[in-house]
Write a protein that holds these residues in place. Sequence first.
Motif, PDB file in Angstrom:
ATOM      1  N   UNK A 343       8.254  17.507  25.313  1.00 44.43           N
ATOM      2  CA  UNK A 343       6.816  17.757  25.247  1.00 44.43           C
ATOM      3  C   UNK A 343       6.521  18.844  24.219  1.00 44.43           C
ATOM      4  N   UNK A 344       7.357  19.893  24.207  1.00 43.33           N
ATOM      5  CA  UNK A 344       7.184  20.965  23.233  1.00 43.33           C
ATOM      6  C   UNK A 344       7.347  20.452  21.808  1.00 43.33           C
ATOM      7  N   UNK A 345       8.265  19.503  21.597  1.00 44.76           N
ATOM      8  CA  UNK A 345       8.423  18.907  20.272  1.00 44.76           C
ATOM      9  C   UNK A 345       7.130  18.239  19.833  1.00 44.76           C
ATOM     10  N   UNK A 346       6.532  17.473  20.734  1.00 52.48           N
ATOM     11  CA  UNK A 346       5.289  16.774  20.409  1.00 52.48           C
ATOM     12  C   UNK A 346       4.185  17.751  20.021  1.00 52.48           C
ATOM     13  N   UNK A 347       4.032  18.799  20.808  1.00 53.48           N
ATOM     14  CA  UNK A 347       2.982  19.778  20.526  1.00 53.48           C
ATOM     15  C   UNK A 347       3.296  20.554  19.260  1.00 53.48           C
ATOM     16  N   UNK A 348       4.553  20.880  19.027  1.00 52.67           N
ATOM     17  CA  UNK A 348       4.936  21.629  17.828  1.00 52.67           C
ATOM     18  C   UNK A 348       4.570  20.850  16.556  1.00 52.67           C
ATOM     19  N   UNK A 349       4.737  19.547  16.595  1.00 52.83           N
ATOM     20  CA  UNK A 349       4.475  18.730  15.410  1.00 52.83           C
ATOM     21  C   UNK A 349       2.980  18.489  15.216  1.00 52.83           C
ATOM     22  N   UNK A 350       2.254  18.182  16.302  1.00 49.85           N
ATOM     23  CA  UNK A 350       0.871  17.705  16.159  1.00 49.85           C
ATOM     24  C   UNK A 350      -0.198  18.675  16.654  1.00 49.85           C
ATOM     25  N   UNK A 351       0.155  19.659  17.456  1.00 52.38           N
ATOM     26  CA  UNK A 351      -0.867  20.570  17.958  1.00 52.38           C
ATOM     27  C   UNK A 351      -1.921  19.853  18.782  1.00 52.38           C
ATOM     28  N   UNK A 358       0.196  11.932  27.359  1.00 59.74           N
ATOM     29  CA  UNK A 358       1.252  11.952  28.364  1.00 59.74           C
ATOM     30  C   UNK A 358       2.325  10.937  27.985  1.00 59.74           C
ATOM     31  N   UNK A 359       3.555  11.276  28.266  1.00 59.47           N
ATOM     32  CA  UNK A 359       4.650  10.355  27.975  1.00 59.47           C
ATOM     33  C   UNK A 359       4.680   9.237  29.010  1.00 59.47           C
ATOM     34  N   UNK A 360       4.794   8.015  28.518  1.00 54.35           N
ATOM     35  CA  UNK A 360       4.866   6.855  29.392  1.00 54.35           C
ATOM     36  C   UNK A 360       6.270   6.674  29.969  1.00 54.35           C
ATOM     37  N   UNK A 361       7.297   7.003  29.149  1.00 53.59           N
ATOM     38  CA  UNK A 361       8.669   6.764  29.565  1.00 53.59           C
ATOM     39  C   UNK A 361       9.600   7.691  28.801  1.00 53.59           C
TER      40      UNK A 361
END
Length: 446
Positions: A343-351, A358-361
């Motif tokens: 989740x932190x990776x996702x936020x780090x890249x896209x803000x 939310x992750x589906x899987x």
Amino acid sequence: MDSKGRTHLIIGAGVFGTSTALHLIESDPSATVTLLDQTPFPCPLAASHDINKIIRADYGDAFYSKLALEAQELWRDDPLYKPYYHESGIIKIDDAGLSHQMVDNYRNLGVEFTAGIMTPENARTQFDGLYGDGDWRDVKEVFWNPQSGWADAKAALTSTIEAAIDRGVEYVEATVSSLLFDQGGECTGVQTENGRNLMADHVILCTGAQTAKLLADSAPHRKKLQADGRMLAAGVVTAVVRLTPEQKGKFGVGPVFIQGMEHILGSDTYTRLFILWRTHYAHSLGEVLPPTHDGILKFCRDVTFTNKLYHAESNQTISAPPSRASQRTWGQDVPSSLKQEIFDVMVKIFGNEVKGFEFESYRMCWDAITPNQDWIISPHPHCQRLYVATAGSFHGWKFLPTVGRYVIQMLQGNLDEEKARRWSWDRENKGGAHPGGWPQRDLKDC
């Protein structure tokens, strides 16, 4: 050694096994080639079975840059692979100086290239500002290569297996319980869990993360046969978001994005040491691939971990994939700490671009990794007729069109000196594809 007219038993129908089967039958249509895996193809437990994979020649190691350029030509032009390749470009940010090394490799190889360095200010405004709200702290330069991309992994692997079968390869669905040996200790075949014996002149292990355990189960008292740290089963966590059509259009303009920066978020000594340790051992700490045609946005947290267990019969500790299939396939059976990391990776890249996502899987993807991420393509020096072609080390998938060619060269004793040295069973493990990717934590600690 001439492989013409011989019988070949390939264990594992991932990238290494599938490519080997296809190249073997194409080089010698009279050969008997059997490709075996534990489920109908492609096996969902394998690292090669995935939604999508990155296709790039962007390495700090010129050895793999050259090999990847050869593979990428086939991704672009060969009718078997071309339908699955998407040249989206790739961005990578890191603080290790890798960007200039990758550009220098292209220049030194004497190939035409468009890769280069851009400023973070420029990168943030590209692609309709998709990455503008990401975490760009301390980023001084950005690597950009419009000639890299990604491929539909499951579809490409399926098509390649089907091509091998069409040319005469036999696919066998079975789970191997043990290798078989004659009285002299030579490998003669395998025994499956249902009691069937499959015999061949060449037994080729393309068994990935299962390799160390298979060797231990098969010959627990033959110490020289064991993997013995030459490779480990290692995992990374991946996760997907299902986009709406509107979101797919927005995120579809972006390239592959690799985030290689890790920041010190706390002031206490322990936090600083832990983050510095994690940074040192993580060659790329997270990535996202462009959305698929059906709107799947996949992220990966590129910090590996083992799953160590004590193998009593051989009196050794090995790493092997978890026994629960749910910890190797898509679902929810992933530790909460790993879910937080990705989740932190996702936020780090896209803000804020991913606010409310939310992750589906999730999936823990397991591969065999070597200390320097060089593969193993080698005769087993302590067992005649047994060959090892595995340890993709999380960067082997892109070589689906070509890696089987190297396996044939190994079988015939024709690998050039550098490949034979770097991919041998016994070697120094210096340099390599992504030095620092060796796992430093275990699943139980996550």
